[in-house]
Design a protein around this motif. Structure first.
Motif, PDB file in Angstrom:
ATOM      1  N   THR A 127       0.983  -1.207  -0.092  1.00  0.00           N
ATOM      2  CA  THR A 127       0.055  -0.111   0.061  1.00  0.00           C
ATOM      3  C   THR A 127       0.874   1.131  -0.232  1.00  0.00           C
ATOM      4  OG1 THR A 127      -1.885   1.157   1.255  1.00  0.00           O
ATOM      5  CG2 THR A 127      -0.297   0.052   2.485  1.00  0.00           C
ATOM      6  N   VAL A 128       0.458   2.443  -0.848  1.00  0.00           N
ATOM      7  CA  VAL A 128       1.245   3.472  -1.147  1.00  0.00           C
ATOM      8  C   VAL A 128       0.662   4.729  -0.432  1.00  0.00           C
ATOM      9  CG1 VAL A 128       2.486   4.845  -2.732  1.00  0.00           C
ATOM     10  CG2 VAL A 128       2.451   2.208  -2.950  1.00  0.00           C
ATOM     11  N   GLU A 129       1.287   5.445   0.338  1.00  0.00           N
ATOM     12  CA  GLU A 129       0.788   6.816   0.880  1.00  0.00           C
ATOM     13  C   GLU A 129       1.635   7.914   0.706  1.00  0.00           C
ATOM     14  OE1 GLU A 129      -1.388   9.662   2.131  1.00  0.00           O
ATOM     15  OE2 GLU A 129      -2.454   7.536   2.309  1.00  0.00           O
ATOM     16  N   LEU A 130       1.074   8.951   0.133  1.00  0.00           N
ATOM     17  CA  LEU A 130       1.928  10.075  -0.183  1.00  0.00           C
ATOM     18  C   LEU A 130       2.243  11.015   1.142  1.00  0.00           C
ATOM     19  CD1 LEU A 130       3.224  12.040  -2.202  1.00  0.00           C
ATOM     20  CD2 LEU A 130       0.990  13.463  -2.437  1.00  0.00           C
ATOM     21  N   ASP A 131       1.491  10.967   2.014  1.00  0.00           N
ATOM     22  CA  ASP A 131       1.640  11.808   3.322  1.00  0.00           C
ATOM     23  C   ASP A 131       2.475  10.811   3.993  1.00  0.00           C
ATOM     24  OD1 ASP A 131       0.990  12.774   5.992  1.00  0.00           O
ATOM     25  OD2 ASP A 131      -0.156  14.449   4.847  1.00  0.00           O
ATOM     26  N   SER A 132       3.557  11.429   4.765  1.00  0.00           N
ATOM     27  CA  SER A 132       4.403  10.816   5.411  1.00  0.00           C
ATOM     28  C   SER A 132       3.737  10.492   7.092  1.00  0.00           C
ATOM     29  CB  SER A 132       5.615  11.326   5.499  1.00  0.00           C
ATOM     30  OG  SER A 132       5.676  12.895   6.156  1.00  0.00           O
ATOM     31  N   VAL A 133       3.153  11.511   7.353  1.00  0.00           N
ATOM     32  CA  VAL A 133       2.439  11.158   8.901  1.00  0.00           C
ATOM     33  C   VAL A 133       1.381  10.153   8.699  1.00  0.00           C
ATOM     34  CG1 VAL A 133       1.027  12.265  10.443  1.00  0.00           C
ATOM     35  CG2 VAL A 133       3.345  13.677   9.649  1.00  0.00           C
TER      36      VAL A 133
END
Length: 372
Positions: A127-133
């Protein structure tokens, strides 16, 4: 869920993986009665918090890309947990099989990835998420729950080729252009499920694409309407009315139309809005509030400063004003007539094809398509 039916193959996962385990202590569920997001704290009111967590409502978990503070809703919702019924519907469209390797775009809370990991085993889910937090919080939640899918902090538009090829790709945010990188990272016959729409309207429809045997394209129908927050790189900036209309509207070209308010606008997820967006390219429309029997609808061009305004009036023909290089109302009326001549098709008759050269839409027949 999804109209009251949860297919038996997903029952164990939905039973074992509650959404509440992936929601933060502070959240903004959408209240169906008031039509707005409300702030809820698990510490202050655990009963209310659990009530919303277990309800079929979307829950905002981040506003304004993390810049928001306070308890009032922010300007733009930028991370959330979707309605359980929508989650199930999209997972049903994905049609996963034992052993499938899945890429998810938009981790959010991690709940969707957890459902996939429970069904397919964590090692089969990326799963890929742009927002690091957001990515870090989801990774923690997945690890605590014992479903440690691989969480990657990067731009989902690029996919994650290091983990491919994939049998299934699912996106949990809205797109205006499906990246061909996803097709390139998929096996022939792979299924791609993603909310997609045009800038004409904020609504989306779920595209269910199948990758061709030669890997050169992916095509398939839409399965129904949804509305997701948009991928950050593909958000539309708010239209500034004053940059378009710089003088008196009444000084511009005036005409009328026999199209009625109900015919042109319809309900929130009416198919004519979706159809208009497919034909009326590079245009956004804004429906104003109705007052004294009058409702203005504005059309703004996105490649120049063309605009149009149609004012629908109860019991009378609508009046139209337009200005600029494009005659946007003429284009809009033509698009509406096209939709009616096609038999007023619903979402399921429309489809999308994605190639390295771009994307195109179609009605009934993928061979008869046009760029969008």
């Amino acid at each position: 869920m999804a109209g009251g039916a949860l297919s038996t193959d997903w029952v164990p996962s939905f039973a074992a993986v509650p959404r509440s385990s992936f929601l933060p202590d502070l959240m903004w569920p959408f209240d169906m009665k008031t039509g707005r997001s409300v702030f809820v704290s698990r510490t202050d009111d655990p009963e209310l918090w659990h009530g919303y967590a277990e309800s079929d409502v979307p829950v905002v978990t981040q506003w304004d890309d993390g810049k928001h503070t306070g308890t009032e809703p922010g300007e733009v919702s930028t991370s959330s947990a979707s309605m359980p019924s929508v989650v199930f519907r999209m997972l049903s469209d994905l049609d996963v099989r034992p052993g499938n390797h899945v890429l998810e775009i938009g981790t959010g809370t991690g709940w969707n990835a957890a459902l996939l990991a429970h069904r397919l085993r964590p090692e089969n889910v990326v799963t890929v998420e742009l927002d690091s937090v957001v990515a870090a919080e989801a990774r923690t939640a997945l690890n605590l729950f014992g479903l440690s899918a691989l969480v990657i902090n990067r731009d989902g538009l690029k996919g994650y080729p290091e983990g491919g090829p994939y049998d299934r790709i699912i996106a949990t945010c809205g797109f205006r252009s499906i990246p061909f990188a996803w097709v390139e990272q998929s096996r022939p016959g792979a299924v791609i499920v993603a909310p997609w729409g045009t800038h004409y309207d904020n609504a989306d429809a779920v595209a269910r694409l199948v990758v061709a045997d030669d890997g050169e394209s992916a095509t398939g129908p839409f399965t129904g309407p949804v509305e997701f927050m948009k991928a950050r790189a593909q958000r539309l900036s708010p239209v500034v009315h004053a940059e378009y209309v710089t003088d008196n509207v009444a000084d511009r070209t005036k005409s009328s139309t026999t199209i009625t308010e109900d015919e042109f606008i319809g309900e929130q997820f009416s198919p004519q809005r979706f159809a208009m967006g497919l034909k009326l390219r590079d245009c956004v429309h804004v429906v104003a509030d109705k007052r004294d029997g009058k409702r203005p609808v504005w059309l703004y061009g996105l490649t120049d400063r063309s605009w149009a305004c149609v004012v629908f009036r109860d019991g009378d023909e609508a009046q139209v004003w337009q200005s600029g290089p494009r005659q946007l109302w003429d284009e809009a009326e033509s698009a509406y007539r096209w939709w009616t001549e096609k038999g007023k098709p619903g979402y399921q008759r429309f489809g999308l094809t994605v190639t390295a050269n771009g994307q195109s839409a179609w009605v009934d027949d993928p061979a008869d398509r046009w760029p969008v």
